[in-house]
Design a protein around this motif. Structure first.
Motif, mmCIF file in Angstrom:
data_model
loop_
_atom_site.group_PDB
_atom_site.id
_atom_site.type_symbol
_atom_site.label_atom_id
_atom_site.label_comp_id
_atom_site.label_asym_id
_atom_site.label_seq_id
_atom_site.Cartn_x
_atom_site.Cartn_y
_atom_site.Cartn_z
ATOM 1 N N ASP A 64 39.645 27.197 19.887
ATOM 2 C CA ASP A 64 39.958 28.632 19.915
ATOM 3 C C ASP A 64 38.760 29.444 19.422
ATOM 4 N N GLY A 65 38.115 28.949 18.380
ATOM 5 C CA GLY A 65 36.961 29.656 17.828
ATOM 6 C C GLY A 65 35.809 29.685 18.821
ATOM 7 N N LEU A 66 35.608 28.545 19.485
ATOM 8 C CA LEU A 66 34.534 28.473 20.482
ATOM 9 C C LEU A 66 34.795 29.461 21.621
ATOM 10 N N ASN A 67 36.026 29.533 22.064
ATOM 11 C CA ASN A 67 36.365 30.495 23.125
ATOM 12 C C ASN A 67 36.138 31.926 22.656
ATOM 13 N N ALA A 68 36.497 32.208 21.420
ATOM 14 C CA ALA A 68 36.333 33.562 20.878
ATOM 15 C C ALA A 68 34.843 33.929 20.840
ATOM 16 N N VAL A 69 34.009 32.989 20.424
ATOM 17 C CA VAL A 69 32.572 33.242 20.350
ATOM 18 C C VAL A 69 31.992 33.475 21.751
ATOM 19 N N HIS A 70 32.420 32.641 22.693
ATOM 20 C CA HIS A 70 31.929 32.807 24.074
ATOM 21 C C HIS A 70 32.379 34.135 24.677
ATOM 22 N N ARG A 71 33.614 34.534 24.380
ATOM 23 C CA ARG A 71 34.125 35.804 24.889
ATOM 24 C C ARG A 71 33.269 36.964 24.377
ATOM 25 N N LEU A 72 32.950 36.930 23.081
ATOM 26 C CA LEU A 72 32.162 38.017 22.499
ATOM 27 C C LEU A 72 30.739 38.034 23.076
ATOM 28 N N GLN A 73 30.207 36.840 23.367
ATOM 29 C CA GLN A 73 28.876 36.775 23.988
ATOM 30 C C GLN A 73 28.903 37.429 25.368
ATOM 31 N N ARG A 74 29.957 37.132 26.136
ATOM 32 C CA ARG A 74 30.064 37.725 27.469
ATOM 33 C C ARG A 74 30.204 39.245 27.389
ATOM 34 N N LEU A 75 30.803 39.723 26.280
ATOM 35 C CA LEU A 75 30.957 41.174 26.092
ATOM 36 C C LEU A 75 29.659 41.815 25.615
ATOM 37 N N GLY A 76 28.610 40.988 25.423
ATOM 38 C CA GLY A 76 27.304 41.561 25.117
ATOM 39 C C GLY A 76 26.890 41.543 23.657
ATOM 40 N N GLN A 77 27.601 40.764 22.816
ATOM 41 C CA GLN A 77 27.197 40.683 21.409
ATOM 42 C C GLN A 77 25.775 40.128 21.298
ATOM 43 N N ALA A 78 24.943 40.776 20.507
ATOM 44 C CA ALA A 78 23.586 40.280 20.293
ATOM 45 C C ALA A 78 23.644 38.964 19.532
ATOM 46 N N PRO A 79 22.798 37.987 19.915
ATOM 47 C CA PRO A 79 22.753 36.747 19.130
ATOM 48 C C PRO A 79 22.132 37.021 17.758
ATOM 49 N N TRP A 80 22.373 36.133 16.806
ATOM 50 C CA TRP A 80 21.950 36.343 15.414
ATOM 51 C C TRP A 80 20.447 36.612 15.299
ATOM 52 N N HIS A 81 19.625 35.921 16.129
ATOM 53 C CA HIS A 81 18.175 36.106 15.974
ATOM 54 C C HIS A 81 17.747 37.478 16.467
ATOM 55 N N GLU A 82 18.528 38.028 17.424
ATOM 56 C CA GLU A 82 18.235 39.382 17.893
ATOM 57 C C GLU A 82 18.626 40.410 16.817
ATOM 58 N N THR A 83 19.764 40.170 16.178
ATOM 59 C CA THR A 83 20.199 41.044 15.078
ATOM 60 C C THR A 83 19.163 41.023 13.945
ATOM 61 N N LEU A 84 18.647 39.835 13.645
ATOM 62 C CA LEU A 84 17.627 39.729 12.588
ATOM 63 C C LEU A 84 16.336 40.439 13.007
ATOM 64 N N ARG A 85 15.981 40.306 14.288
ATOM 65 C CA ARG A 85 14.765 40.940 14.787
ATOM 66 C C ARG A 85 14.869 42.462 14.645
ATOM 67 N N GLN A 86 16.025 42.987 15.000
ATOM 68 C CA GLN A 86 16.233 44.434 14.859
ATOM 69 C C GLN A 86 16.195 44.841 13.385
ATOM 70 N N ALA A 87 16.787 44.004 12.531
ATOM 71 C CA ALA A 87 16.781 44.316 11.090
ATOM 72 C C ALA A 87 15.347 44.322 10.558
ATOM 73 N N LYS A 88 14.529 43.391 11.047
ATOM 74 C CA LYS A 88 13.137 43.345 10.599
ATOM 75 C C LYS A 88 12.367 44.581 11.066
ATOM 76 N N GLU A 89 12.725 45.099 12.239
ATOM 77 C CA GLU A 89 12.033 46.297 12.734
ATOM 78 C C GLU A 89 12.295 47.517 11.855
ATOM 79 N N LEU A 90 13.422 47.488 11.137
ATOM 80 C CA LEU A 90 13.705 48.577 10.194
ATOM 81 C C LEU A 90 12.744 48.530 9.010
ATOM 82 N N GLY A 91 12.118 47.350 8.828
ATOM 83 C CA GLY A 91 11.231 47.185 7.681
ATOM 84 C C GLY A 91 12.041 46.695 6.499
ATOM 85 N N GLY A 92 11.375 46.001 5.572
ATOM 86 C CA GLY A 92 12.051 45.602 4.344
ATOM 87 C C GLY A 92 12.694 44.232 4.377
ATOM 88 N N VAL A 93 12.753 43.588 5.570
ATOM 89 C CA VAL A 93 13.340 42.246 5.637
ATOM 90 C C VAL A 93 12.229 41.203 5.737
#
Lengths: 137, 137, 137
Positions: A64-93
Motif C-alpha cells: 500500500d505504501g509503495l502504491n501511495a509513493v508511486h501515485r504521488l510521483q505520477r502527480l508530479g511530486q519532486a524527488p528528495w534530491h530535487e527538493t534538496l537542490r532547491q533548498a540549497k539554492e535558497l542558500g544556507g544548506v
C-alpha cells in the motif's frame, strides 16, 4: 529565527529521504542555516550514479505504501534530491559526508553527487551543530 | 522546565509508537508543551478505523521481540494511543498531521482519530518548534 | 562547549549502534556530558552475554552493506561497544537503561554489561536532558 539546524541522515530509503528533504527545505525557507551530515546507507544514495535510482522504502511501507509513493510521483511530486537542490539554492544548506562512512562504502568524493559539499569527521559535525537543534533521521 | 518539545513521528510500528508515546507522556507530565508532527507511515496508524489495530514491529524485533511485546500486553501495558490520550488529558500535547503526508496517503482529516488536532505544513512545524528540542522518531 | 547531550537509543542493529557510538564518542571528546538512554531492542544488545554478538543490520543494508561492514571489521574498525567503552573512559558519558524496556525484555540489571550505569524512568531522562540537545536513534 536564524537558529542553526544540524541533521544527521543515516537511512537511505526514499521515504525517509523525502521526509528529511521536506524538513530541510522547510527550515531553509525560514532562513535557517542547515548542516546535513551523511552517515552509513544514506551516503550510498548520494552517489552520482545512483542518486536518481529507486532506493526502496522502509519495510513497514508494504504494498500500500509503495502504491501511495508511486501515485504521488505520477502527480508530479519532486524527488528528495530535487527538493534538496532547491533548498540549497535558497542558500544556507550545507551537506557533508561522514568520513568514516566514506571508508565504509570505500568511495571517494568524486563518486558523490555535487549536492554533497565535502567530507568531514564527527568532531566537525558537533562543532558546527554547536548548541543548536540536532535531528537524526 | 516549561521548554517546548517538538517530535516528528515517521514510523508507524507499534514499538516505535510506544517508545514515542512514553517520551511524550514523560515530557507532558513535567509540564512541557509537546508538539507532535505525523509524517508518512505513522499517519496511517492514526486513522480512526485502524488506530487500535496491530501495526507490526521493526524487523529487528524478531520472534523474541514479538513474544516480549505480547507478554507485556497481557500484563496490562497501555497501548501507545492510550498513553497519548492520557498525555493529552494533562494538557499541553498537540498532534498535527503533515499536510504532504495527508496527500501521500490520500486521506482527509475526517479519516483521522480525534487524537489528531489538525493538519499543518512543515513551516508551521518549524515555527512551533522554535528553538526548543526537536526529536525525529 | 560543555553543553549536555541526551541520546535515546531504540534500534539495536550494529549499523545504528556504530553510528550512535561515533556520535557519542565525538561529543565526549569535545568534553560534553552525554546521557544515553536505552529503549526497546537496543537494550537486548547490551546484555552481557550478547554484547559481542552479531546484532544484524538495517534491512536496507542488503548484501552490499553487509560486505562493507565485514570489510571494515577486517580492517580493524572497533566495534560499537568498544567505541562506547573508550568514550566512557574520557569521562562524562552515562548509560541508563529505560525501566519500561527492562520490563519488556524481562531482564534485571545483573543481565546487563557493565557499560550500563543503571536503570531509570523516562522522567529522569527528561530531567537530565534539561534544555540541551536530544537525539533519538
Amino acid at each position: 529565527m536564524s537558529e542553526p539546524l544540524a541533521i544527521s541522515l543515516f537511512s537511505g530509503t526514499d521515504d525517509r529521504l523525502n521526509a528529511a528533504a521536506v524538513l530541510v527545505a522547510g527550515a531553509a525557507a525560514l532562513g535557517r542555516p542547515v548542516h546535513v551530515f551523511l552517515q552509513y546507507w544514506v551516503l550510498d544514495a548520494f552517489r552520482s550514479d545512483r542518486i536518481g535510482a529507486d532506493h526502496g522504502l522502509a519495510p513497514e511501507a508494504g504494498a500500500d505504501g509503495l502504491n501511495a509513493v508511486h501515485r504521488l510521483q505520477r502527480l508530479g511530486q519532486a524527488p528528495w534530491h530535487e527538493t534538496l537542490r532547491q533548498a540549497k539554492e535558497l542558500g544556507g544548506v550545507e551537506i557533508q559526508a561522514c568520513s568514516l562512512s566514506m571508508d565504509l562504502l570505500d568511495i571517494t568524493e568524486s563518486d558523490l553527487d555535487p549536492l554533497v559539499d565535502g567530507v568531514e569527521g564527527v568532531t566537525a559535525f558537533w562543532l558546527t551543530a554547536s548548541d543548536g537543534q540536532v535531528v537524526f533521521i
